[in-house]
Design an enzyme around this catalytic site. Structure first.
Site, PDB file in Angstrom:
ATOM      1  N   ASP A  69     -71.115  43.770  50.504  1.00 50.70           N
ATOM      2  CA  ASP A  69     -71.943  44.975  50.529  1.00 50.70           C
ATOM      3  C   ASP A  69     -71.983  45.577  49.134  1.00 50.70           C
ATOM      4  O   ASP A  69     -70.955  46.021  48.606  1.00 50.70           O
ATOM      5  CB  ASP A  69     -71.379  45.990  51.528  1.00 50.70           C
ATOM      6  CG  ASP A  69     -71.454  45.489  52.956  1.00 50.70           C
ATOM      7  OD1 ASP A  69     -72.556  45.096  53.372  1.00 50.70           O
ATOM      8  OD2 ASP A  69     -70.418  45.482  53.638  1.00 50.70           O
TER       9      ASP A  69
ATOM     10  N   ASP B  63     -69.910  39.323  54.726  1.00 46.68           N
ATOM     11  CA  ASP B  63     -70.950  39.645  53.759  1.00 46.68           C
ATOM     12  C   ASP B  63     -70.313  40.426  52.609  1.00 46.68           C
ATOM     13  O   ASP B  63     -69.216  40.968  52.729  1.00 46.68           O
ATOM     14  CB  ASP B  63     -72.041  40.507  54.389  1.00 46.68           C
ATOM     15  CG  ASP B  63     -72.763  39.798  55.525  1.00 46.68           C
ATOM     16  OD1 ASP B  63     -72.777  38.559  55.533  1.00 46.68           O
ATOM     17  OD2 ASP B  63     -73.292  40.502  56.411  1.00 46.68           O
TER      18      ASP B  63
END
Length: 222
Positions: free
Chosen positions: A144, A142
């Protein structure tokens, strides 16, 4: 209550420690972790500022060292161990260290956030990769993100933007920084639950959604 001095050492900021930092430890490290942290700092690599703990004294910092193989080492030091302080890493700067297929989208996101009036920062694996030159980002990673909108208009614009693009590849996670220095996950705020999990400089707790949104309304009225 937010400790005022910790506002000057925000989570997701970075530091480099100076020589003799190990003599300024406020909590002991296991010998293997200390040796690894010493090698890390000797190589000139930075550490990330982590959330403090309620019992920490004034002039103390909690720092994190994350390795590419996902190990974590926590350091508790006096602030005078710090030789250099760095702000949270701008997404526009870090995008060049992302996988090539992601760069255009991340650069565009940084531009669109700036057009809304708030800069995008990044933490987590992409930030570590950019700061160190080591490989942290994987295809399933991911991204962030960290945003600090000034008012309700900017907040709502950011949430609309993130909801539109956040589930593509890479998936976008991260936090919205509130005007009082606490932070909330942007996905949780976008869902508008009655209560939100807040992360402060040294504490975690729940707040009412209405009180969180009111912070941005006050900024807009100022």
């Amino acid at each position: 209550m937010m400790r005022p001095e910790l506002l000057h050492w925000p989570r997701h900021g970075w530091v480099r420690l100076g020589e003799g930092w190990a003599d300024r430890l406020r909590s002991p490290l296991a010998s293997a972790e200390r040796a690894e942290a010493e090698d890390w700092c000797r190589a000139g690599r930075p550490l990330v500022i982590a959330r403090g703990r309620p019992g920490d004294g004034e002039g103390e910092l909690r720092l994190g060292l994350a390795t590419p193989d996902k190990r974590r080492i926590g350091l508790h030091v006096a602030v005078d161990a710090v030789a250099e302080r760095l702000e949270p890493l701008a997404l526009a700067e870090a995008a060049v260290s992302a996988p090539e297929a992601w760069r255009r989208m991340l650069a565009d996101l940084a531009r669109r956030a700036q057009e809304l009036g708030t800069a995008a920062a990044v933490y987590g694996s992409l930030a570590w990769q950019h700061r160190t030159g080591l490989r942290y980002v994987r295809p399933e990673s991911d991204i962030d993100l960290l945003f600090a909108p000034h008012d309700r208009r900017q907040l709502e614009g950011l949430l609309e933007l993130l909801m539109a693009v956040g589930n593509d590849s890479p998936r976008l996670d991260g936090e919205i920084l509130l005007p009082d220095g606490a932070a909330v996950a942007w996905r949780e705020l976008a869902d508008r639950p009655a209560r939100l999990l807040m992360k402060g400089a040294a504490e975690v707790g729940l707040r009412d959604l209405a009180s969180v949104l009111a912070l941005f309304d006050r900024e807009e009225a100022a």
